[in-house]
Design a protein around this motif. Sequence first.
Motif, PDB file in Angstrom:
ATOM      1  N   ARG A  87       0.856  -1.235  -0.046  1.00 21.22           N
ATOM      2  CA  ARG A  87      -0.006  -0.018  -0.129  1.00 21.22           C
ATOM      3  C   ARG A  87       1.010   1.268   0.014  1.00 21.22           C
ATOM      4  NH1 ARG A  87      -4.993  -0.290   0.655  1.00 21.22           N
ATOM      5  NH2 ARG A  87      -5.140   1.917   1.348  1.00 21.22           N
ATOM      6  N   ALA A  88       0.382   2.204  -0.810  1.00 21.63           N
ATOM      7  CA  ALA A  88       1.313   3.410  -0.639  1.00 21.63           C
ATOM      8  C   ALA A  88       0.462   4.667  -0.610  1.00 21.63           C
ATOM      9  CB  ALA A  88       2.150   3.364  -1.956  1.00 21.63           C
ATOM     10  N   THR A  89       1.063   5.767   0.190  1.00 24.07           N
ATOM     11  CA  THR A  89       0.229   6.909   0.390  1.00 24.07           C
ATOM     12  C   THR A  89       1.232   8.014  -0.050  1.00 24.07           C
ATOM     13  OG1 THR A  89      -1.209   6.239   2.290  1.00 24.07           O
ATOM     14  CG2 THR A  89      -0.815   8.481   1.942  1.00 24.07           C
ATOM     15  N   GLY A  90       0.649   8.774  -0.944  1.00 20.20           N
ATOM     16  CA  GLY A  90       1.413  10.086  -1.366  1.00 20.20           C
ATOM     17  C   GLY A  90       1.041  11.431  -1.008  1.00 20.20           C
ATOM     18  N   ILE A  91       1.814  12.367  -0.603  1.00 17.70           N
ATOM     19  CA  ILE A  91       1.343  13.613  -0.156  1.00 17.70           C
ATOM     20  C   ILE A  91       2.112  14.553  -1.137  1.00 17.70           C
ATOM     21  CG2 ILE A  91       0.402  12.926   2.137  1.00 17.70           C
ATOM     22  CD1 ILE A  91       3.190  14.435   3.158  1.00 17.70           C
ATOM     23  N   THR A  92       1.447  15.630  -1.046  1.00 17.44           N
ATOM     24  CA  THR A  92       1.897  16.529  -2.008  1.00 17.44           C
ATOM     25  C   THR A  92       1.358  18.136  -1.664  1.00 17.44           C
ATOM     26  OG1 THR A  92       2.303  17.712  -4.205  1.00 17.44           O
ATOM     27  CG2 THR A  92       0.505  16.211  -3.998  1.00 17.44           C
ATOM     28  N   LEU A  93       1.955  19.334  -1.814  1.00 13.53           N
ATOM     29  CA  LEU A  93       1.088  20.383  -1.830  1.00 13.53           C
ATOM     30  C   LEU A  93       0.294  20.941  -2.845  1.00 13.53           C
ATOM     31  CD1 LEU A  93       3.676  22.796  -0.103  1.00 13.53           C
ATOM     32  CD2 LEU A  93       1.827  21.296   1.082  1.00 13.53           C
ATOM     33  N   SER A  94       0.496  20.206  -4.186  1.00 13.04           N
ATOM     34  CA  SER A  94      -0.107  20.366  -5.366  1.00 13.04           C
ATOM     35  C   SER A  94      -1.262  19.838  -5.780  1.00 13.04           C
ATOM     36  CB  SER A  94       0.944  20.373  -6.331  1.00 13.04           C
ATOM     37  OG  SER A  94       0.376  20.461  -7.839  1.00 13.04           O
TER      38      SER A  94
END
Length: 281
Positions: A87-94
Amino acid sequence: MSATLYKQIQEFYDASSGLWEEVWGEHMHHGYYGADGTEKKDRRQAQIDLIEEVLQWADVQQAENVLDVGCGIGGSSLYLAEKFHARATGITLSPVQAARARERAEELGLSTRTNFQVADAQEMSFAENSFDLVWSLESGEHMPDKVKFMQECYRVLKPGGTLVMVTWCHRPTNESPLTNNEQQHLAKIYRVYCLPYVISLPEYEAIAHQLGLQNIRTADWSKAVAPFWNVVIDSALTPRAIFGLLRSGWSTIIGALSLGLMRRGYERGLIRFGLLCGKKC
């Protein structure tokens, strides 16, 4: 993170990510050109090789739940999810990047195992001890409080889990402080790429020790990745890229016109490509 810096970073990547993907693909980071930087290879393969070389260096052989801090359009997140069946979670400001990452996950059949969201890495909403691999590939340079950023990465890391951080640094200053000329050079890079400041790899290592990370390792791969900027400059001079730049807006154009700042930074030994890994007990 200040509202002004948050907005600058968001707008920069909202505007430039589409063009980057069109010209370069899904991986928004340096490529790896061999330990001494002399290997000739396809530019996208060089970026995949960087991920694999970092994993090997950090001795990451498996992962079940991955957090990609500063995920871009999901390049590393999706790669790691597929490689480790994780499982993968990605975070970004965009928001633009998060939306595109979700689209790419759908295209690759990985939407049920991935989650992409807009979030501030210095104030993550995840519970403590949530991820067995926290992966930060070229995002630390954007963080205005390096200590708080690393504290958050440590907080959400499971006991026994691994933190892998790869980030832009400046040269170590234990023997001599940065000169005025070097500081001016860095200031230009900060303005173009929406960076509050960068620190040296030994400073990151000191923070890691303060957090209580174990088995801490660091490495300087500046030589291995420095050719990347020549390749980027060459790609920016193609008709396709020039047309795309004109469509992407002024901040992206300024970024492209300033690519030489990074190349010169590597050439003079001012910019360093730093790696750090460690485990949480």
